[in-house]
Design an enzyme around this catalytic site. Structure first.
Site, PDB file in Angstrom:
ATOM      1  N   HIS A  62      -2.743  -0.253  -3.730  1.00 46.24           N
ATOM      2  CA  HIS A  62      -3.225   1.085  -3.368  1.00 46.24           C
ATOM      3  C   HIS A  62      -4.066   1.680  -4.497  1.00 46.24           C
ATOM      4  O   HIS A  62      -3.680   1.597  -5.677  1.00 46.24           O
ATOM      5  CB  HIS A  62      -2.060   2.023  -3.068  1.00 46.24           C
ATOM      6  CG  HIS A  62      -2.484   3.460  -2.903  1.00 46.24           C
ATOM      7  ND1 HIS A  62      -3.110   3.921  -1.759  1.00 46.24           N
ATOM      8  CD2 HIS A  62      -2.410   4.508  -3.751  1.00 46.24           C
ATOM      9  CE1 HIS A  62      -3.394   5.207  -1.918  1.00 46.24           C
ATOM     10  NE2 HIS A  62      -2.986   5.595  -3.114  1.00 46.24           N
ATOM     11  N   GLU A  84       0.014   4.543   1.826  1.00 39.05           N
ATOM     12  CA  GLU A  84      -0.085   5.502   2.924  1.00 39.05           C
ATOM     13  C   GLU A  84       0.976   5.290   4.005  1.00 39.05           C
ATOM     14  O   GLU A  84       1.349   6.223   4.710  1.00 39.05           O
ATOM     15  CB  GLU A  84      -1.482   5.435   3.559  1.00 39.05           C
ATOM     16  CG  GLU A  84      -2.592   5.977   2.668  1.00 39.05           C
ATOM     17  CD  GLU A  84      -3.172   4.948   1.703  1.00 39.05           C
ATOM     18  OE1 GLU A  84      -2.543   3.872   1.530  1.00 39.05           O
ATOM     19  OE2 GLU A  84      -4.243   5.212   1.137  1.00 39.05           O
ATOM     20  N   HIS A 138      -1.457   1.095   6.606  1.00 38.80           N
ATOM     21  CA  HIS A 138      -1.960   2.161   7.471  1.00 38.80           C
ATOM     22  C   HIS A 138      -3.031   1.627   8.411  1.00 38.80           C
ATOM     23  O   HIS A 138      -3.597   0.557   8.170  1.00 38.80           O
ATOM     24  CB  HIS A 138      -2.552   3.300   6.617  1.00 38.80           C
ATOM     25  CG  HIS A 138      -3.606   2.802   5.683  1.00 38.80           C
ATOM     26  ND1 HIS A 138      -4.911   2.602   6.076  1.00 38.80           N
ATOM     27  CD2 HIS A 138      -3.541   2.410   4.388  1.00 38.80           C
ATOM     28  CE1 HIS A 138      -5.592   2.117   5.059  1.00 38.80           C
ATOM     29  NE2 HIS A 138      -4.790   1.980   4.020  1.00 38.80           N
ATOM     30  N   ASP A 194       0.862  -1.182   0.000  1.00 44.55           N
ATOM     31  CA  ASP A 194       0.000   0.000   0.000  1.00 44.55           C
ATOM     32  C   ASP A 194       0.901   1.236   0.000  1.00 44.55           C
ATOM     33  O   ASP A 194       2.137   1.118  -0.005  1.00 44.55           O
ATOM     34  CB  ASP A 194      -0.923  -0.045   1.225  1.00 44.55           C
ATOM     35  CG  ASP A 194      -2.213   0.742   1.011  1.00 44.55           C
ATOM     36  OD1 ASP A 194      -2.303   1.514   0.036  1.00 44.55           O
ATOM     37  OD2 ASP A 194      -3.129   0.598   1.848  1.00 44.55           O
ATOM     38  N   GLU A 244      -8.005  -2.535   6.972  1.00 44.50           N
ATOM     39  CA  GLU A 244      -7.401  -3.321   5.894  1.00 44.50           C
ATOM     40  C   GLU A 244      -6.431  -4.360   6.453  1.00 44.50           C
ATOM     41  O   GLU A 244      -6.310  -5.473   5.915  1.00 44.50           O
ATOM     42  CB  GLU A 244      -6.704  -2.378   4.910  1.00 44.50           C
ATOM     43  CG  GLU A 244      -7.693  -1.483   4.188  1.00 44.50           C
ATOM     44  CD  GLU A 244      -7.039  -0.357   3.393  1.00 44.50           C
ATOM     45  OE1 GLU A 244      -5.927  -0.568   2.866  1.00 44.50           O
ATOM     46  OE2 GLU A 244      -7.634   0.728   3.306  1.00 44.50           O
ATOM     47  N   HIS A 261      -7.831   4.879   7.439  1.00 42.70           N
ATOM     48  CA  HIS A 261      -9.096   4.653   6.752  1.00 42.70           C
ATOM     49  C   HIS A 261      -9.231   3.165   6.500  1.00 42.70           C
ATOM     50  O   HIS A 261      -8.278   2.403   6.717  1.00 42.70           O
ATOM     51  CB  HIS A 261      -9.165   5.432   5.425  1.00 42.70           C
ATOM     52  CG  HIS A 261      -8.236   4.933   4.379  1.00 42.70           C
ATOM     53  ND1 HIS A 261      -6.891   5.195   4.397  1.00 42.70           N
ATOM     54  CD2 HIS A 261      -8.432   4.128   3.311  1.00 42.70           C
ATOM     55  CE1 HIS A 261      -6.308   4.606   3.361  1.00 42.70           C
ATOM     56  NE2 HIS A 261      -7.228   3.932   2.683  1.00 42.70           N
TER      57      HIS A 261
HETATM   58 ZN   LIG Z   1      -3.789   2.819   0.059  1.00 42.91          ZN
END
Ligand SMILES: [Zn+2]
Length: 279
Positions: free
Chosen positions: A65, A14, A109, A12, A139, A121
């Site tokens: 992502h 972030e 994240h 990902d 996630e 998020h």
């Molecule tokens: Zn992401």
């Protein structure tokens, strides 16, 4: 040394070093092009660490992502195979069904509602919270449970301190690499990218050598899924899906996944429905 293990790196953006703001993670946004360069470099560090420990390993990298098209294809370590583009049934975890022996989360994240945590998020802004069998997950939890469904342990996570703690809470004994310390949703004290890459390479090597220690995260099945959504319109759309139901008086959709793979597809579908605006 074991010959020929398969390792999946789900990447990902972030939680990559230096990144604190959403514009740095959106294609076309300020500094996005630099972010994806660092994302590619951090994935390469993880690939190198895996192969330091297991030179014969097959390394799959899932770009995980946004559009799933962030990693710079020609800059990626040529010893790795890349999965890119969407949608796909296993989402962020594409490649799991290739007989993976271990999973690494790079650039991850924290979940929606946790924090202060950098860019916390769960899948998209349409989702306020996801609960699996009553337990809130982001996630990290969704993807770890999907890996568990395939009997695969998550052996490493890199990201901010909150993301690291989130995985350790679910999977004790895993290796974490804290590349930044969160000060808020869009602020952090960050490591230099070169330092982050060096730590990640060493940690990935250690994590793969110790891959028998963390246990796969296996949820009891069927999996009861509850998703709190930000928009009432998304709830209306979701109730058109057979098996999906609205919780009266709440912006919550519930459904039952026969197993975690089905639960995961259902959550992905809700995220996509969340992008549809009233016509
Ligand atoms: Zn992401």
């Amino acid at each position: 040394m074991t010959a020929g293990i398969t390792v999946l790196i789900s990447a990902d953006l972030e939680g990559i070093s230096g990144i604190v703001h959403v514009t740095e993670t959106n294609p076309g946004g300020y500094d996005y092009e630099r972010s994806r360069m660092r994302m590619t470099a951090e994935v390469n560090a993880a690939v190198a660490g895996v192969l330091d420990a297991e030179p014969d390993a097959v390394v799959l990298v899932a770009d995980a992502h946004g559009p799933y098209r962030n990693l710079l294809v020609e800059e990626l370590d040529r010893r790795a195979r890349l999965v890119r583009g969407k949608p796909r049934p296993l989402g962020m975890m594409a490649g799991l069904d290739a007989g993976a022996d271990a999973v690494l989360f790079v650039g991850y994240h924290a979940r929606a509602g946790s924090g202060p945590a950098v860019l916390a998020h769960t899948m998209s802004d349409a989702v306020l919270e996801v609960r699996l069998n009553g337990r809130p997950v982001g996630e990290i939890g969704l993807n770890a449970a999907l890996a568990g469904h395939f009997g695969v342990p998550v052996v490493l996570l890199s990201g901010d301190d909150v993301a690291c703690a989130e995985l350790l809470d679910l999977v004790p004994g895993t290796v974490t690499v804290e590349v930044k310390r969160a000060l808020g949703q869009a602020a952090a004290e960050v490591l230099h990218p070169a330092e982050a890459q060096e730590r990640l390479r060493q940690a990935a090597s250690r994590a793969v050598r110790q891959r028998g220690q963390p246990q796969p995260l296996v949820l009891s099945e069927p999996v009861e899924v509850e998703v709190d959504l930000s928009a009432p319109y998304t709830v209306d759309l979701a109730t058109l899906v057979p098996g999906f139901a609205r919780v009266p008086g709440a912006r919550t959709v519930t459904f039952t996944g026969r197993d975690m793979a089905e639960a995961y597809r259902g959550v992905q579908l809700l995220v996509q429905l969340g992008q549809i605006k009233p016509g």
